[in-house]
Design an enzyme around this catalytic site. Structure first.
Site, PDB file in Angstrom:
ATOM      1  N   LYS A 192       0.873  -1.060   0.091  1.00 30.24           N
ATOM      2  CA  LYS A 192       0.144   0.080  -0.033  1.00 30.24           C
ATOM      3  C   LYS A 192       0.875   1.146  -0.030  1.00 30.24           C
ATOM      4  O   LYS A 192       0.810   2.177  -0.593  1.00 30.24           O
ATOM      5  CB  LYS A 192      -0.931  -0.230   1.199  1.00 30.24           C
ATOM      6  CG  LYS A 192      -1.897  -1.163   1.216  1.00 30.24           C
ATOM      7  CD  LYS A 192      -2.664  -1.093   2.366  1.00 30.24           C
ATOM      8  CE  LYS A 192      -2.203  -0.986   3.797  1.00 30.24           C
ATOM      9  NZ  LYS A 192      -1.309  -2.290   4.106  1.00 30.24           N
ATOM     10  N   GLU A 218       1.701   6.385  11.106  1.00 30.13           N
ATOM     11  CA  GLU A 218       2.673   5.483  10.450  1.00 30.13           C
ATOM     12  C   GLU A 218       4.017   5.818  10.903  1.00 30.13           C
ATOM     13  O   GLU A 218       4.250   6.354  11.962  1.00 30.13           O
ATOM     14  CB  GLU A 218       2.651   5.947   8.956  1.00 30.13           C
ATOM     15  CG  GLU A 218       1.437   5.215   8.361  1.00 30.13           C
ATOM     16  CD  GLU A 218       0.974   3.879   8.260  1.00 30.13           C
ATOM     17  OE1 GLU A 218       1.870   3.183   7.595  1.00 30.13           O
ATOM     18  OE2 GLU A 218       0.129   3.666   8.759  1.00 30.13           O
ATOM     19  N   ARG A 219       5.088   4.903  10.312  1.00 36.65           N
ATOM     20  CA  ARG A 219       6.359   4.886  11.062  1.00 36.65           C
ATOM     21  C   ARG A 219       7.269   6.310  10.526  1.00 36.65           C
ATOM     22  O   ARG A 219       6.964   6.653   9.700  1.00 36.65           O
ATOM     23  CB  ARG A 219       7.129   3.719  10.289  1.00 36.65           C
ATOM     24  CG  ARG A 219       6.484   2.244  10.290  1.00 36.65           C
ATOM     25  CD  ARG A 219       7.144   1.434   9.572  1.00 36.65           C
ATOM     26  NE  ARG A 219       6.241   0.078   9.476  1.00 36.65           N
ATOM     27  CZ  ARG A 219       5.346  -0.152   8.832  1.00 36.65           C
ATOM     28  NH1 ARG A 219       4.700   0.810   8.189  1.00 36.65           N
ATOM     29  NH2 ARG A 219       4.717  -1.410   8.954  1.00 36.65           N
TER      30      ARG A 219
END
Length: 492
Positions: A192, A218-219
């Site tokens: 994704k 997210e990271r």
């Protein structure tokens, strides 16, 4: 509080602790004076992680109003519910470390605000609109509430225009809508984020408007890599990046999407510019809402999600639309828990989208990247009057061929290709070549794959599919069509 006589009034600072304020009131009564304590000041009476109960003696804050906690006001909280005529329950947006019972809280009398306008271009911001890229601060920039109502139906414009991406599988089978919402659905590790970064590379460079990337839960390394990649591609100066990382409290992850939407709306409504809004990942927004709901003590709904799931998602998604001035086009990555597309988070997200691109773990395991499932991916744009008769007919034949191959796989596994009829063998031959032709080398992964990235126009995609369906490559090895862009005029 009424006092006896109105002599020399004393104004108490909001920094006074509750015991000190009560002592000041007592002394004022004994001295036959009056005192006026700010009506927008309360104190914390309970704290449970990121949840704060704040007592106000006079005016109760409204829902979603911003509270500043502590003497320095560094802890920001948002009113989530009103418990009684004097007490509100708030969610801390940043870390509430150092807050204790009795700490003063000040109601700012308005919702949380973020900066808007052209000074944001090329910047990396957090949920409050503070710069986190090491450059100058955005003090003095106009600000706007993160809570905005979506445009009314009378102000919206319905357009049926295809948004070209240069990715064969998307443009052919699930074309995106300009001014619409598209979702990239898939479990963990199916590509994704890679697809989102490729869309940024392909679209942002040729996009005339503003691009806004919103990272939700997210990271941190992905944010840093994206910042560098946009700089290398020369598109950073027309892009705004807003991040609420996975290490931040749930309140920040739940509100960063609204903050990004407010910035996007300012470019659409004030600057009259089209906005490309990329969100990674919308499931983390839902997950943050679930955490907030649990902290507030709400009874969970199906599969543990918050009871207000549909409303929370609609508040964000309905703000993404096209008006007479400009359009906001959104591409959203959607993590699907355990690859279960009946999960409430995926079901509710599906209902808001005009195009759904579904990523398949099975295709990823076969090395068919991008791992887009051609039979599950859909688009409201796939109509003859929108994409054209040729595109519609070619896409329909491709789907029909791939669906026929899917039905024959069990027979092939049990009896082999030799037991198939001539017609079925032709179907399998075409389908396997179509699957490989719909793979594509990406610019963002060429350092890992060794394949140079390519963009392919819809005309080149349609021509390639038509040649395969006409059995032009029946005697050619399948690998010649794997990881190429367009098919050359003639394969030697």
């Amino acid at each position: 509080m009424p006092f006896l006589n109105k002599k020399k009034p004393i104004y108490a600072s909001w920094k006074l602790t509750p015991p000190a304020a009560r002592q000041l009131q007592h002394d004022a009564i004994m001295d036959n004076t009056t005192i006026e304590i700010e009506t927008d000041v309360g104190h914390v009476v309970a704290i449970r992680g990121s949840v704060l109960d704040v007592h106000f003696q006079n005016r109760l804050p409204a829902m979603n109003h911003e509270l500043r906690i502590g003497d320095d006001g560094k802890v920001v909280a948002e009113v989530a519910s009103q418990l009684d005529p004097h007490t509100v329950r708030a969610i801390a947006i940043n870390s509430p470390r150092g807050i204790a019972r009795g700490t003063l809280a000040r109601n700012l009398g308005r919702p949380m605000q973020v900066p808007v306008g052209k000074p944001l271009l090329g910047r990396v911001l957090d949920v409050f609109g503070n710069a986190i890229d090491g450059r100058e601060s955005l003090d003095g920039v106009p600000r706007r509430s993160v809570h905005q109502s979506p445009p009314s139906v009378s102000h919206r414009v319905a357009r049926s225009e295809v948004f070209t991406t240069g990715i064969k599988a998307i443009d052919l089978l699930s074309p995106l809508e300009r001014g619409g919402k598209a979702g990239l659905f898939g479990g963990a590790g199916v590509g994704k984020t890679v697809l989102i970064t490729e869309l940024i590379h392909n679209i942002v460079g040729g996009h005339d408007g503003i691009s806004l990337f919103c990272g939700i839960g997210e990271r941190c390394r992905e944010a840093e890599e994206l910042y560098r990649e946009m700089g290398d591609a020369g598109v950073r100066e027309n892009t705004v990046m807003v991040f609420g990382q996975m290490n931040e409290p749930p309140g920040a992850r739940f509100r960063v999407g609204h903050a990004a939407m407010t910035m996007a709306e300012s470019f659409r409504d004030d600057e009259k510019q089209d906005v490309l809004l990329l969100i990674d990942n919308i499931f983390r927004f839902i997950q943050a809402g679930m955490e907030v709901s649990g902290l507030l003590g709400q009874l969970p709904s199906r599969v543990g999600y918050q009871p207000s799931l549909a409303n929370d998602l609609a508040e964000l998604q309905e703000r993404i639309c096209t008006t007479a001035s400009a359009a906001i086009t959104s591409v959203q990555a959607v993590y699907v828990p355990a690859d279960d597309f009946t999960d409430p988070s995926a079901v509710h997200t599906f209902s808001h989208l005009s195009a759904s691109v579904v990523l398949s773990r099975k295709r990823a395991s076969e090395g068919l990247y991008p791992a887009i499932d051609p039979l599950k991916s859909t688009s409201e744009m796939m109509l003859p009057g929108v994409v054209g008769e040729r595109h519609y007919q070619t896409a329909s034949r491709v789907r029909q061929t791939l669906a026929g191959y899917e039905e024959l796989k069990d027979i092939i596994a049990m009896l082999g290709m030799e037991e198939l009829s001539r017609k079925d063998r032709l179907t399998v031959n075409r389908a396997r070549r179509l699957e490989r032709f719909l793979t594509q080398p990406f610019f963002t992964t060429q350092q890992f794959t060794g394949h140079e990235g390519q963009m392919v126009s819809i005309e080149e995609t349609l021509e390639g599919c038509e040649r395969i369906l006409a059995d032009e490559f029946e005697g050619r090895p399948e690998r010649e069509l794997y990881m190429i862009g367009r098919i050359p005029g003639k394969i030697p």
